[in-house]
Structure formats: structure tokens, C-alpha cells
Write an enzyme that holds these catalytic residues in place. Structure first.
Site, PDB file in Angstrom:
ATOM      1  CG  PHE A  39       3.335  -0.952  49.866  1.00  0.00           C
ATOM      2  CD1 PHE A  39       4.145  -0.317  50.811  1.00  0.00           C
ATOM      3  CD2 PHE A  39       3.686  -2.237  49.476  1.00  0.00           C
ATOM      4  CE1 PHE A  39       5.248  -0.960  51.354  1.00  0.00           C
ATOM      5  CE2 PHE A  39       4.776  -2.890  50.019  1.00  0.00           C
ATOM      6  CZ  PHE A  39       5.568  -2.245  50.958  1.00  0.00           C
ATOM      7  CE  LYS A  81      -5.027  -1.141  41.463  1.00  0.00           C
ATOM      8  NZ  LYS A  81      -4.613  -1.391  42.866  1.00  0.00           N
ATOM      9  CD  GLU A 103      -4.838  -3.393  46.608  1.00  0.00           C
ATOM     10  OE1 GLU A 103      -4.106  -2.677  45.898  1.00  0.00           O
ATOM     11  OE2 GLU A 103      -4.917  -4.628  46.470  1.00  0.00           O
ATOM     12  CB  SER A 145       5.560  -8.169  43.734  1.00  0.00           C
ATOM     13  OG  SER A 145       4.310  -8.543  43.208  1.00  0.00           O
ATOM     14  CB  CYS A 162      12.296  -1.600  43.850  1.00  0.00           C
ATOM     15  SG  CYS A 162      12.677  -0.064  43.028  1.00  0.00           S
ATOM     16  CD  GLU A 177      11.533  -7.319  46.132  1.00  0.00           C
ATOM     17  OE1 GLU A 177      10.467  -7.785  45.686  1.00  0.00           O
ATOM     18  OE2 GLU A 177      11.966  -6.194  45.819  1.00  0.00           O
TER      19      GLU A 177
END
Ligand code: NAD
Length: 501
Positions: free
Chosen positions: A150, A174, A177, A227, A282, A382
Site C-alpha cells: 500500500f 495485483k 487492495e 511485509s 520501508c 517493524e
């Protein structure tokens, strides 16, 4: 009024036919932006079949033509730069400045993809034996897939499909979402640039959609960013299904602050790198390691962080936006509470932060901990929120040892004015992306994005020359050709040689 998020399969925009649905909301207001129905199993199969069929012709398109598609795409992305940034500012909550950075870093990868003819050169050795030459080509693989997170809805899809397609592959994307809207715009512009039907397909869905794709026999390679938990699953599932897989995963990036560093530059860098983008990067700095007397700067960091506040995407005074979801906010505030319970000193606690004008937003104020130890959850996990943990060590060796004990190794940085300290750090640190007086050392796309250890699974990294290798196979040809006048005459060919005497 909301609209349905569209999928793009075999050259057509279509609505999802699956049974699962999601509402796409603005994290600053909770307003519904769009309704998403996931792809059905049949639609996923259609997308892969379309990509497979398109591969047969796309791989034959001359490399300079594929490069020109990328040039046209780059120009369109630049023209629509601010529109794309506005779309993603709404579904991620990012500030407009930050959203524009997300788009721009993606455009830079498309520019790299436009260099594809030079990047696809093979190797040649003449005369490996008498009259024998060996040369290699690189050739595309077939259908490739990308699964994206995301936090960079423009940049990370653009890390993937432009390089894959420029290499001659076809692609099924993909996206997350949670933020599917940017990907639709990226696809619209790719079509406008002239991409033939089937070359790029867009499928929305969740874990089960990804699982179907990873187990599909007609997909050759999978690229994942997200992740560590999900990356492990994807690496295992994908490699078990015989796919080539690269996973760019989670992080816990440390910045080492030496006592001789330029104080103002260091503090400014630390504030931006820790809470910028609400810490949802990240490559964000989540731990500051102060060496020796540098720990005396911690009160000044607190002062600077206390001045920073989140806000709406178009608020020029906002340093960052809300976190992505209510669930993300709950997780971050739970970890903050756990940090306090486990004995860290919380100098600033952003858990209860609210914005009176946008009370529904997923706001988390800047949060600062000191006296953090490696056993604490705020150190081990994290957090992916605007939380900075401070630790103190006696020497540079101690700082290096601390970082090298981590499971992850995405990014790190050192702030110092001592060349020798910087050299020792860059040489000994077991982290794949190192900044020296640069807090977030993300390499530009002519290099590769080289996270190490637990931040990465696979052999070849995202973008740059390594991506070209990831998305291609090498074919090595060994050829013997001899020539003599007698053979030529015996074969009945006319003698075309020019007599130079
Ligand atoms: P996520 O792992 O939750 O989701 C990423 C993608 O995986 C989404 O498309 C999601 O639909 C899919 N997914 C989720 N669960 C799945 C499952 N069980 N099986 C298959 N697919 C599944 O990540 P996120 O929360 O969207 O993104 C944040 C994470 O991404 C952070 O950990 C961050 O460090 C990481 N990240 C890493 C990099 C990098 O380059 N190393 C870059 C950006 C983000």
C-alpha cells in the site's frame, strides 16, 4: 458519489466478478472513495491466458519499438504527474509533496526501461576454438506477475511492469487492495502510450488471488514487495510452484549518529526520515543509535519532533498524513503502549493525536522513545508508524555490532564528518543500502534496490541491471562457420567474393 474500481483484462476494463469486496476509503476522513469487487477465479485465469497469448507477439516486437513505448509512457506519466499524485494522496492520505515524490520515483524507472536496447546486450567471445564463436542473448521469460504494497502505489508497480514488459514479457499486476486507484490510472496511461491488449493486465484481490496466480502454471516469475510475513509465504509458495521469485520485504533501519556529525543537518535528517510519510516507508529510519556524547542531542530531537504535525494531503503545514487504516493505527498505538510497559522512556507519545477539523482520520502524532533495548517489541517489530526509538552505545564498533545482529538489512545510514568512520561503517555493515550523511539511501534506477538478509528473498533485486536479469533468460550460442572457395562451389552458390588483388 463512489465508483467501482475496474480491472483490466485482455484489453478491456471490467468490473470484478468475485465474491469478496472492499470499500476504498480516505484515511484522513474515512469517506468512501470507491467500491472494489475482487476478481473471480475465472477472471484471474482470463488475465493469465490473455498475457500468455500476447506474449507470442509481444516478444517479437523489436527492442527499439518496446523502448519507444516506454518513452511515450514516460511523457504521459510526466504530463499526468500531479493527477496521479492527487489520486494516491486520497487513498493513502500522503501529503501532496510526498505523493508527487512517489510518482516521480516511478517515472525514473520508466526512463531506465526506455534504455532497454543497451540493457539487453549479451556477451560475445570470438574464436573460442578454431572457427568457433560463442555469444549470448537474453530473451524474455513469458508471463510475469507483480504483487505490490500500500505504501507506494505508483512507484512500486512502476518498479515492476515497465522493466518486465520492456524486456519482452507480458504482465499481470495485483496491487494492494487497500489502494487500488493509482494502478488503474497507471494502466490507463500505459494503454494511451500504445500498449497492445494482453501485454499488461490488472487484477484486484487479496491473498487468495495471489495464491491462485502463484500456482498458475503459465506464470514464470513473481515479484513481490510488502511485509516480511507475507514475503515469506510468497517466496515459499512461488518457488515450490517452480517460479522465479524476488521478494522485497520489511525493515528496521538504523541511523548511526557520531559525536562529530554536523548537528543541525543530522537532526533535520532524522526528523524527516523517521516520521516523514507517517513512518510508512520501508527505508524509514526507525532507530537512532547515538555514539558516545551524541546522545546529548536527544532533547533537541524531542523539541524538533514536537513541532511536527500530521495533516490533510493539501495542508501545506502538514509534515505527513494519517496512517493507512484504523487497524494500522491500533497496531501502532498498541506497540507504543507495549514500549512504555516494557520500560522504554516515552518522550513524546502521539497515540491520542487528533485533528479537530478531521476527527475521523487515522492520525498518529510524532512519537519518541529513548532507553530502548533490543528485547523490547518496539525494537524487534517493524512499527511502520511515526515512531523513533533512540539507543546509546559507547563506540562505532558497538553500533555496527548492534545493526549486524538484526535479521533484516534493508537500509542504514551514518552521520559523521570523519571519512575513516564512514569507510569502516560502509565496509563492515551487513546492510544492502548504506547512506553516508544521507538518511534514506534509495538507489536511483540505474542501480538496483539491494536490501539484504531478512529484507529480501531471491537472487536478483528490483530495477536496474538486476531486474533485466530477473526478467530474462540467457541463451548461449556456440557456432562454427568455415569458409572455402571449394566448399562454396560444391554447394552450387555463386562466388560473391571480391578479388582484392
Ligand atoms: P503486505 O505484505 O500486507 O501486502 C503486500 C501485498 O501482499 C498486497 O498486495 C496484499 O494483497 C498481498 N498479501 C497480503 N497477504 C497475503 C498472503 N497471505 N498471501 C499472498 N499475498 C498476500 O504489505 P503492506 O502492509 O501493504 O506494505 C507494507 C510492508 O511492505 C512493510 O513491511 C514494508 O517494509 C514493506 N515494503 C518493503 C519494501 C522493500 O522494497 N523492501 C518497499 C515498500 C514496502
Amino acid at each position: 458519489m463512489t465508483h467501482a474500481v475496474l480491472h483490466y483484462i485482455n484489453g478491456e476494463f471490467v468490473t470484478g466478478q468475485g465474491s469478496a469486496q472492499a470499500l476504498i476509503t480516505n484515511p484522513a476522513t474515512q469517506a468512501t472513495l470507491a467500491e472494489l469487487t475482487f476478481a473471480s477465479t475465472e477472471q484471474v485465469n482470463e488475465a493469465v491466458a490473455a498475457a500468455k497469448a500476447a506474449f507470442a507477439t509481444w516478444k517479437e516486437v523489436p527492442v527499439p519499438e518496446r523502448a519507444r513505448l516506454m518513452m511515450r509512457y514516460q511523457a504521459l506519466l510526466k504530463t499526468h504527474h500531479d493527477d496521479i499524485a492527487e489520486i494516491l494522496a486520497h487513498d493513502t492520505g500522503k501529503t501532496f509533496e510526498d505523493a508527487k515524490g512517489d510518482v516521480w520515483r516511478g517515472i525514473e524507472v520508466v526512463e531506465q526501461a526506455a534504455n532497454i536496447p543497451a540493457l539487453m546486450m549479451g556477451e560475445t567471445v570470438e574464436n573460442v576454438a578454431g572457427s568457433i564463436d560463442t555469444y549470448s542473448y537474453i530473451q524474455p521469460l513469458g508471463v510475469c506477475m507483480g504483487i505490490t504494497p500500500f505504501n507506494f502505489p505508483a512507484m512500486i508497480p512502476l518498479w515492476m511492469f515497465p522493466m518486465a514488459i520492456a524486456c519482452g514479457n507480458t504482465f499481470v499486476l495485483k496491487p494492494s487492495e487497500q489502494v487500488p486507484l493509482t494502478a488503474v490510472k497507471l494502466v490507463e496511461l500505459f494503454i494511451e502510450a500504445g500498449a497492445p491488449a494482453g501485454v499488461l493486465n490488472l487484477i484486484h484481490g487479496d491473498a487468495s488471488t495471489v495464491d491462485q496466480l502463484l500456482n498458475h502454471p503459465d506464470i514464470y516469475a513473481a515479484s513481490f514487495v510488502g511485509s516480511s510475513r507475507v514475503g515469506q509465504i510468497i517466496y515459499e509458495t512461488g518457488t515450490k510452484a517452480g517460479k522465479r521469485v524476488q521478494c522485497m520485504m520489511g525493515a528496521k533501519n538504523h541511523m548511526v549518529v557520531m559525536p562529530d556529525a554536523n548537528k543541525n543537518a543530522t537532526l533535520n535528517a532524522l526528523v524527516g526520515a523517521s516520521v516523514g510519510a507517517a513512518g510508512q516507508r520501508c527505508m524509514a529510519i526507525s532507530v537512532a543509535v547515538f555514539v558516545g556524547d551524541a546522545k546529548e542531542w536527544i532533547p533537541e530531537i524531542k523539541e524538533q519532533l514536537a513541532k511536527v504535525r500530521p495533516g490533510a494531503w493539501n495542508d501545506p503545514g502538514a509534515a505527513y498524513g494519517p496512517v493507512i487504516s484504523k487497524a494500522a493505527k491500533e497496531r501502532i498505538t498498541r506497540l507504543i503502549a507495549q514500549g512504555i510497559e516494557e520500560g522504554a522512556t516515552c518522550l513524546l507519545d502521539g497515540s491520542d493525536y487528533t485533528l479537530p477539523e478531521l476527527p475521523e482520520g487515522n492520525w498518529v502524532g510524532p512519537t519518541l522513545f529513548t532507553d530502548v533495548t533490543p528485547e523490547m517489541a518496539i525494537y524487534k517489530e517493524e512499527i511502520f508508524g511515526p515512531v523513533l526509538c533512540c539507543m546509546s552505545v559507547a563506540t562505532l564498533e558497538d553500533a555496527i555490532a548492534l545493526i549486524n545482529r538484526l535479521e533484516v538489512g534493508n537500509g542504514t545510514s551514518i552521520f559523521t564528518q570523519h571519512g575513516g568512520a564512514a569507510r569502516k561503517f560502509q565496509h563492515e555493515i551487513l546492510v544492502g543500502q548504506v547512506g553516508i550523511n544521507v538518511p534514506i539511501p534509495v538507489p536511483l534506477p540505474f542501480f538496483s534496490f539491494t536490501g539484504w538478509r531478512g529484507s529480501f528473498r531471491g537472487d536478483l533485486h528490483a530495477y536496474g541491471k538486476q531486474a533485466v536479469r530477473f526478467y530474462t533468460e540467457t541463451k548461449t550460442v556456440t557456432a562454427r562457420w568455415t569458409y572455402s572457395e571449394d566448399e562454396m562451389q560444391a554447394s552450387g552458390q555463386p562466388n560473391m567474393s571480391i578479388n582484392l588483388r
